[in-house]
Scaffold this motif. Structure first.
Motif, PDB file in Angstrom:
ATOM      1  N   LEU B  27     -10.402   1.813  11.488  1.00  0.00           N
ATOM      2  CA  LEU B  27     -10.825   2.306  10.180  1.00  0.00           C
ATOM      3  C   LEU B  27      -9.782   3.297   9.722  1.00  0.00           C
ATOM      4  CD1 LEU B  27     -14.636   2.956  10.567  1.00  0.00           C
ATOM      5  CD2 LEU B  27     -13.555   1.446   8.952  1.00  0.00           C
ATOM      6  N   GLY B  28      -9.256   3.063   8.509  1.00  0.00           N
ATOM      7  CA  GLY B  28      -8.366   4.092   8.011  1.00  0.00           C
ATOM      8  C   GLY B  28      -7.051   3.541   7.482  1.00  0.00           C
ATOM      9  N   PRO B  29      -6.184   4.391   7.033  1.00  0.00           N
ATOM     10  CA  PRO B  29      -6.348   5.837   6.931  1.00  0.00           C
ATOM     11  C   PRO B  29      -7.413   6.204   5.924  1.00  0.00           C
ATOM     12  CG  PRO B  29      -4.074   5.175   6.548  1.00  0.00           C
ATOM     13  CD  PRO B  29      -4.904   3.928   6.515  1.00  0.00           C
ATOM     14  N   ARG B  30      -8.245   7.157   6.251  1.00  0.00           N
ATOM     15  CA  ARG B  30      -9.317   7.527   5.336  1.00  0.00           C
ATOM     16  C   ARG B  30      -9.556   9.023   5.393  1.00  0.00           C
ATOM     17  NH1 ARG B  30     -14.964   6.256   8.255  1.00  0.00           N
ATOM     18  NH2 ARG B  30     -14.374   6.907  10.344  1.00  0.00           N
ATOM     19  N   GLU B  31     -10.447   9.463   4.566  1.00  0.00           N
ATOM     20  CA  GLU B  31     -10.732  10.881   4.430  1.00  0.00           C
ATOM     21  C   GLU B  31     -11.274  11.461   5.741  1.00  0.00           C
ATOM     22  OE1 GLU B  31     -10.419  12.420   1.365  1.00  0.00           O
ATOM     23  OE2 GLU B  31     -10.987  14.356   2.175  1.00  0.00           O
ATOM     24  N   LEU B  84       3.157   5.795  11.933  1.00  0.00           N
ATOM     25  CA  LEU B  84       3.918   6.731  11.103  1.00  0.00           C
ATOM     26  C   LEU B  84       2.945   7.686  10.418  1.00  0.00           C
ATOM     27  CD1 LEU B  84       6.454   4.212   9.600  1.00  0.00           C
ATOM     28  CD2 LEU B  84       6.775   5.731  11.520  1.00  0.00           C
ATOM     29  N   PHE B  88       0.606   9.842   5.863  1.00  0.00           N
ATOM     30  CA  PHE B  88      -0.745  10.098   5.355  1.00  0.00           C
ATOM     31  C   PHE B  88      -1.243  11.457   5.796  1.00  0.00           C
ATOM     32  CE2 PHE B  88      -0.367   5.673   5.134  1.00  0.00           C
ATOM     33  CZ  PHE B  88      -0.186   5.170   6.408  1.00  0.00           C
ATOM     34  N   PRO B  89      -0.793  12.515   5.155  1.00  0.00           N
ATOM     35  CA  PRO B  89      -1.343  13.810   5.534  1.00  0.00           C
ATOM     36  C   PRO B  89      -2.819  13.896   5.171  1.00  0.00           C
ATOM     37  CG  PRO B  89       0.088  14.012   3.620  1.00  0.00           C
ATOM     38  CD  PRO B  89       0.207  12.612   4.082  1.00  0.00           C
ATOM     39  N   ARG B  90      -3.530  14.719   5.902  1.00  0.00           N
ATOM     40  CA  ARG B  90      -4.933  14.998   5.627  1.00  0.00           C
ATOM     41  C   ARG B  90      -5.816  13.756   5.658  1.00  0.00           C
ATOM     42  NH1 ARG B  90      -4.912  20.275   4.087  1.00  0.00           N
ATOM     43  NH2 ARG B  90      -3.065  20.986   2.987  1.00  0.00           N
ATOM     44  N   GLY B 122      -3.011  -2.894   7.961  1.00  0.00           N
ATOM     45  CA  GLY B 122      -1.887  -2.504   7.119  1.00  0.00           C
ATOM     46  C   GLY B 122      -1.397  -1.092   7.396  1.00  0.00           C
ATOM     47  N   VAL B 123      -1.583  -0.588   8.622  1.00  0.00           N
ATOM     48  CA  VAL B 123      -1.131   0.760   8.965  1.00  0.00           C
ATOM     49  C   VAL B 123       0.327   0.689   9.410  1.00  0.00           C
ATOM     50  CG1 VAL B 123      -1.493   2.704  10.509  1.00  0.00           C
ATOM     51  CG2 VAL B 123      -3.449   1.411   9.696  1.00  0.00           C
ATOM     52  N   PRO B 124       1.219   1.464   8.788  1.00  0.00           N
ATOM     53  CA  PRO B 124       2.637   1.385   9.149  1.00  0.00           C
ATOM     54  C   PRO B 124       2.904   1.972  10.531  1.00  0.00           C
ATOM     55  CG  PRO B 124       2.333   2.571   7.074  1.00  0.00           C
ATOM     56  CD  PRO B 124       0.993   2.402   7.680  1.00  0.00           C
ATOM     57  N   MET B 125       3.689   1.264  11.316  1.00  0.00           N
ATOM     58  CA  MET B 125       4.034   1.722  12.656  1.00  0.00           C
ATOM     59  C   MET B 125       5.532   1.587  12.877  1.00  0.00           C
ATOM     60  SD  MET B 125       0.945   0.223  14.966  1.00  0.00           S
ATOM     61  CE  MET B 125       1.083  -1.490  14.556  1.00  0.00           C
TER      62      MET B 125
END
Lengths: 287, 214
Positions: B27-31, B84, B88-90, B122-125
């Protein structure tokens, strides 16, 4: 520039050993070579190379129309869930005040935020800024944006929604559709009478500064069936990974009627292929 | 291997290697809650959960007991170096591992499945982190030990490698009674095994994506 077959890369693959390309989304440079950081198809626009994965969270660009749900009220702002990497922010100074006034927001306005949008409300808005840390900032400074009610929300992957000039559509089956770029789609039956239309479009007047008059519309079974059919058409397109816009929605809608299907049959896995046939062939024509 | 098994989450993967089966969802990136936020990068969190029916004896194993917590921590460390996060800060990325059937090498499979699930989301690595295990039985190096081979107190080395740069993302040794040359042999064997797995997994990912677009 169209290539014969789009290049597919997985994370870590070298996209091209040549230099002189600009790094787009989904790429990075290591050892003077352009490397993919996600898995997807490579897109080249002149010197800009990017990799677009099939399934990724909504990014957010200025000018996008989005539909979001209020999650919490913070100091002079609302925070909305829009399916992005962070909650979207709607500042008190960016909303349309009831009564259409243009004035400085006072302390009383800040205290009455909940009467405008409360937690759980759905809102249509436009992105007016992307904050430095990646969150998007919204505004509803236009009569067409605001709280949404008397309808249904459908969520689809945001990658299937292309940006176009119009995001507010009235389909020929008398259903209004707001196609949010973030993948949240709002469907509601078209308001019938002119007076109803006016009541919906005008900014809600705050009589006595308290409760907003809420227009609750009642729909008969036929209208609800049409609404369900549109909803299922949208979900059918999402399952078949076809771009979603008013034309493709109506394609599936009309095909389901011509095949004599009930609204609930559209999502049957056996029927999914045939009902999205014309939408698929349209996609084939364009590519 | 099957990607996208759970349509309600950002990324998911069903992974089967021999008799070890597991599902990883991402799950993510999320709040993320303000208290847990990092101002300059994403928080990675991992949860490793074993089903009661996964081993040969029915056993209730909570997520916070020592072995699961250790595996979760190892996964988290491996991916903190791989994802990476500064993009995605925060925000946070959650990786949930559910072991359905365990027959040795579960950490290694979890790593591979998590790589795939992250790709699905789709999370960049940095690279396609792949993992494999190797061990010694009677002074012969073995690749990918199953539970029967492991119970005889054999040393087992689990490594995760970035296939394009040959750098290690993780190394974990169980029952560490190895000499240094033995360790090196095991490591090289595991790296070679991981690279073969990488080729297979790459094909799977490509097949899956092309299948979606028919």
């Amino acid at each position: 520039m169209t290539t014969s077959a789009p290049q597919y890369v997985t994370t870590g693959d070298i996209i091209t050993p040549e230099s002189g390309f600009l790094m787009g989304h989904g790429t990075t440079v290591a050892d003077n070579k352009l490397i993919a950081t996600v898995s997807g198809f490579v897109e080249r626009v002149n010197k800009l190379i990017s990799v677009r994965p099939l399934n990724v969270r909504y990014g957010g660009e200025v000018g996008d129309v989005v539909v979001g749900r209020v999650i919490e009220l913070a100091d002079k702002k609302w925070r909305l869930e829009v399916g992005s990497r962070q909650f979207a922010v709607l500042m008190l100074s960016s909303v349309h005040l009831p009564g259409g006034e243009q004035r400085r927001r006072t302390y009383e306005d800040a205290l009455q935020m909940r009467s405008m949008f409360a937690e759980g409300d759905l809102i249509s808005a436009e992105v007016f800024k992307v904050l430095p840390e990646g969150a998007i900032s919204l505004h509803t400074r236009n009569l067409k944006y605001g709280k949404l009610d008397n309808g249904q929300l459908v969520t689809v992957p945001s990658a299937l929604i292309k940006r176009c000039k119009q995001h507010f559509h009235t389909l020929s089956c008398e259903i209004d559709v707001i196609i949010g770029t973030n993948g949240f789609i709002w469907i509601t039956p078209t308001p019938e009478s002119q007076s109803e239309e006016q009541a919906k479009d005008k900014p809600q007047r705050q009589e006595d500064g308290d409760e907003k008059p809420k227009v609750v519309r009642h729909f008969n079974a036929l209208v609800r069936e049409r609404l369900s059919r549109v909803r299922n058409s949208i979900l059918a397109l999402a399952q078949m990974y076809i771009a979603i816009h008013s034309v493709t929605i109506m394609d599936v809608y009309m095909q389901s009627i011509s095949l004599g299907l009930r609204a609930k049959d559209i999502l049957n896995p056996d029927i999914l292929q045939t009902v999205t046939q014309s939408a698929l062939s349209r996609k084939g024509e364009q590519s | 291997v099957q990607l996208g098994v759970n349509p309600k989450v950002d990324g998911s993967c069903y992974y089967q290697q021999g008799n070890t089966k597991l599902i990883v969802t991402v799950l993510g990136p999320r709040e993320v809650k303000r208290a847990k936020q990092l101002h300059d990068r994403a928080v990675i969190s991992c949860e490793y959960s074993t089903s009661t029916f996964s081993a040969s004896e029915r056993k209730q194993q909570s997520k916070s007991d020592r072995r699961s917590a250790e595996k979760a921590m190892l996964l988290r460390q491996a991916f903190e170096g791989c994802i990476l996060t500064h993009l995605f800060p925060r925000s946070q990325v959650n990786i949930f591992v559910q072991v359905i059937q365990s027959d040795g090498g579960t950490l290694s499979c979890a790593l591979n499945a998590a790589s795939l699930a992250l790709m699905n989301a789709g999370v960049p690595m940095k690279d396609f982190l792949v993992s494999s295990t190797a061990g010694f039985i009677d002074n012969i190096p073995f690749l990918d030990l199953n539970s029967w081979e492991r119970t005889s107190d054999t040393p087992e080395v689990c490594i995760a490698v970035y296939p394009h740069s040959d750098k290690l993302g993780l190394i974990n040794v169980d029952h560490a009674r190895l000499t240094l040359p033995q360790l090196e042999t095991c490591m090289n064997l595991a790296v070679a095994g991981a690279k073969e797995i990488h080729i297979m997994l790459k094909n799977e990912v490509k097949k899956y994506s092309e299948g979606i677009l028919h």
